[in-house]
Design a protein around this motif. Structure first.
Motif, PDB file in Angstrom:
ATOM      1  N   VAL A 152       0.781  -1.159   0.021  1.00 11.80           N
ATOM      2  CA  VAL A 152       0.174   0.067  -0.068  1.00 11.80           C
ATOM      3  C   VAL A 152       0.801   1.187   0.180  1.00 11.80           C
ATOM      4  N   SER A 153       1.762   1.210   0.756  1.00 12.62           N
ATOM      5  CA  SER A 153       2.703   2.406   0.920  1.00 12.62           C
ATOM      6  C   SER A 153       3.329   2.770  -0.368  1.00 12.62           C
ATOM      7  N   THR A 154       4.359   1.629  -1.048  1.00 13.68           N
ATOM      8  CA  THR A 154       4.736   1.977  -2.034  1.00 13.68           C
ATOM      9  C   THR A 154       4.029   2.232  -3.081  1.00 13.68           C
ATOM     10  N   GLY A 155       2.887   1.501  -3.143  1.00 13.47           N
ATOM     11  CA  GLY A 155       1.782   1.638  -4.292  1.00 13.47           C
ATOM     12  C   GLY A 155       1.442   3.158  -4.386  1.00 13.47           C
ATOM     13  N   VAL A 156       1.126   3.651  -3.248  1.00 15.07           N
ATOM     14  CA  VAL A 156       0.692   5.086  -2.947  1.00 15.07           C
ATOM     15  C   VAL A 156       1.621   5.898  -3.560  1.00 15.07           C
ATOM     16  N   LEU A 157       2.770   5.665  -3.128  1.00 14.82           N
ATOM     17  CA  LEU A 157       4.231   6.616  -3.381  1.00 14.82           C
ATOM     18  C   LEU A 157       4.421   6.639  -5.021  1.00 14.82           C
ATOM     19  N   ALA A 158       4.164   5.184  -5.446  1.00 18.81           N
ATOM     20  CA  ALA A 158       4.381   4.969  -6.844  1.00 18.81           C
ATOM     21  C   ALA A 158       3.224   5.870  -7.726  1.00 18.81           C
TER      22      ALA A 158
ATOM     23  N   ASN B  87       7.654  -0.253  -8.575  1.00 15.18           N
ATOM     24  CA  ASN B  87       6.595  -1.220  -9.089  1.00 15.18           C
ATOM     25  C   ASN B  87       7.018  -2.619  -8.896  1.00 15.18           C
ATOM     26  N   ALA B  88       8.459  -2.932  -8.863  1.00 21.52           N
ATOM     27  CA  ALA B  88       9.033  -4.321  -8.703  1.00 21.52           C
ATOM     28  C   ALA B  88       8.722  -4.618  -7.339  1.00 21.52           C
ATOM     29  N   LEU B  89       8.983  -3.604  -6.402  1.00 23.39           N
ATOM     30  CA  LEU B  89       8.803  -3.805  -4.904  1.00 23.39           C
ATOM     31  C   LEU B  89       7.503  -4.240  -4.504  1.00 23.39           C
ATOM     32  N   VAL B  90       6.516  -3.376  -5.142  1.00 22.76           N
ATOM     33  CA  VAL B  90       5.000  -3.901  -5.195  1.00 22.76           C
ATOM     34  C   VAL B  90       4.711  -5.057  -5.460  1.00 22.76           C
ATOM     35  N   VAL B  91       5.140  -5.448  -6.583  1.00 19.95           N
ATOM     36  CA  VAL B  91       4.804  -7.096  -7.052  1.00 19.95           C
ATOM     37  C   VAL B  91       5.500  -7.969  -6.049  1.00 19.95           C
ATOM     38  N   SER B  92       6.741  -7.859  -5.583  1.00 19.47           N
ATOM     39  CA  SER B  92       7.407  -8.848  -4.631  1.00 19.47           C
ATOM     40  C   SER B  92       6.608  -9.038  -3.357  1.00 19.47           C
TER      41      SER B  92
END
Length: 428
Positions: A167-173, A277-282
């Motif tokens: 959620v945090s990385t996705g919102v930042l992305a 994006n890579a971090l969100v997937v993993s």
């Protein structure tokens, strides 16, 4: 099913959902800071420094939060063991949400000078104290409600960590994709922190519906109930030391893959959005890994699952940086998916149940929290130490060797404990 059994089942579901959601929110706030520290804070709060030095300073503020986590474990564990789990969990969630929202309105270094990083560090310490008290209580809320499959139910708390990262990385992305570089640095990075207040309201609504755990409610007071910390140090020193060692390698590996790699990959030439994006997937895949391996540990034991993960991470450590240095986004994705979603969950997933099984009921909140949070300082130190090593001219091979050595410590400590997956939490 009798009314009592139905009520118990309902409370278990509420406890699991509350712990998962609470953990997601807490780690959203805590890991949002970590990602922002890797990408933004060196330019916003340490803009007067050389970029590499600013990165080291930014990771230093990240480490401050991890140093505060054991204090939170002692503080909230003390009252959680004396008065109950639920009360402390309401306080920790409110504290984290307010601190994260305030970070979103902090002035920058250009606006108020040195006061900006000082305020940032102060709020980061508050975050650390809140998370230090949250994890132990959330794990016990599910573990002490569960009558079977304790590894699976307790692991929903640990699943909140990668979920919060998603959620945090996705919102930042999303914010990074919708703004220019200048807009993102000026105000875009603040949006995910301000979003914390909405998550806080949702989390408190759910958490207030959960009852106190039956294991705690039925437990007899410990001999030194007024000071659970002294009871842990007196009666469970070996378990405390082993719990610290078991978690240490898992946290070092986790921080290397989810925090340091972000900064390393961007500095290696990858676009910020591609890395996120890579971090969100993993992270999304890691949720399934945590739950799956934890369920497996209910069947075959905690030790074999976690030991395989520790040795597997030794191998991943030496493949991680060469895959990133290839310059291929596909290989970057492969590296973080194997590391975070396939191997690391073996070490991390069963950890929640294992820690709850290593201490008695009236010292469990303190003992589990202290073991977990002291070991988590490895996660805070990793980005800071790795950035400093690279600044001093060290090769990425040195970083891999550090990760591998820490995972071997974890494997050694796993070997030193007895199997716990069939233990009775009501046993004093």
């Amino acid at each position: 099913m009798s009314r009592i059994d139905a009520a118990s089942s309902t409370q278990l579901r509420r406890a699991v959902f509350s712990s998962f959601l609470g953990s997601l929110i807490e780690f959203y706030d805590f890991l949002l800071y970590a990602t922002a520290a890797a990408l933004v804070f060196n330019q916003v709060f340490f803009s007067d420094m050389d970029p590499l030095v600013g990165t080291v300073a930014s990771f230093g503020t990240l480490f401050a939060g991890y140093l505060a986590r054991p204090l939170g474990g002692i503080l909230f564990g003390h009252f959680g063991d004396r008065t109950g789990r639920k009360k402390m969990l309401v306080i920790t969630m409110a504290t984290m949400g307010i601190a994260s929202t305030l970070i979103g309105v902090l002035p920058t270094y250009d606006q108020v000078g040195a006061a900006a990083p000082i305020l940032l560090i102060a709020l980061r310490i508050v975050q650390g104290i809140a998370l230090g008290g949250e994890w132990g209580g959330a794990v016990l809320l599910t573990a002490e409600h569960a009558t079977s499959r304790r590894g699976l139910w307790a692991s929903f708390t640990n699943a909140g960590a990668p979920s919060g990262m998603v959620v945090s990385t996705g919102v930042l992305a999303l914010v990074a994709a919708g703004t220019t570089e200048a807009q993102f640095l000026a105000w875009g990075w603040r949006i995910p922190f301000l979003f914390s207040i909405a998550l806080l309201a949702l989390g408190l609504f759910v958490r207030l519906k959960v009852t106190e755990t039956p294991v705690f409610a039925d437990a007899a007071p410990a001999e030194s109930e007024s000071w659970p910390l002294l009871e842990v140090l007196k009666r469970h020193p070996r378990n405390l030391l082993l719990s610290i060692g078991i978690g240490f390698g898992a946290f070092v590996a986790q921080s290397a893959i989810t925090v340091f790699v972000v900064s390393y990959a961007v500095q290696s030439g990858f676009e910020r959005g591609d890395v996120l994006n890579a971090l969100v997937v993993s992270s999304a895949l890691a949720v399934a890994g945590i739950l799956g391996y934890s369920a497996l540990s209910d069947r075959i034991g905690r030790r074999p699952v976690m030991a395989v993960g520790a040795f597997g991470m030794v191998v991943v450590a030496f493949a991680l940086f060469p895959l990133i240095d290839s310059g291929s986004w596909g290989l970057l994705l492969l590296a973080v998916v194997i590391g975070q979603a396939v191997i690391h969950p073996m070490m991390y997933g069963p950890l929640a149940a294992l820690y709850s099984e290593m201490f008695a009921t009236r010292t469990r909140y303190t003992g589990a929290s202290l073991g977990y949070q002291i070991s988590s300082t490895g996660a805070g130190a990793t980005p800071l130490a790795f950035a400093a090593l690279l600044a001093a001219g060290a090769s990425p091979v040195v970083l891999s060797a550090v990760i591998a050595a820490c995972c071997l410590i974890t494997a050694l400590c796993i070997w030193g404990i007895g199997e716990t997956h069939r233990s009775d939490l009501t046993n004093p």
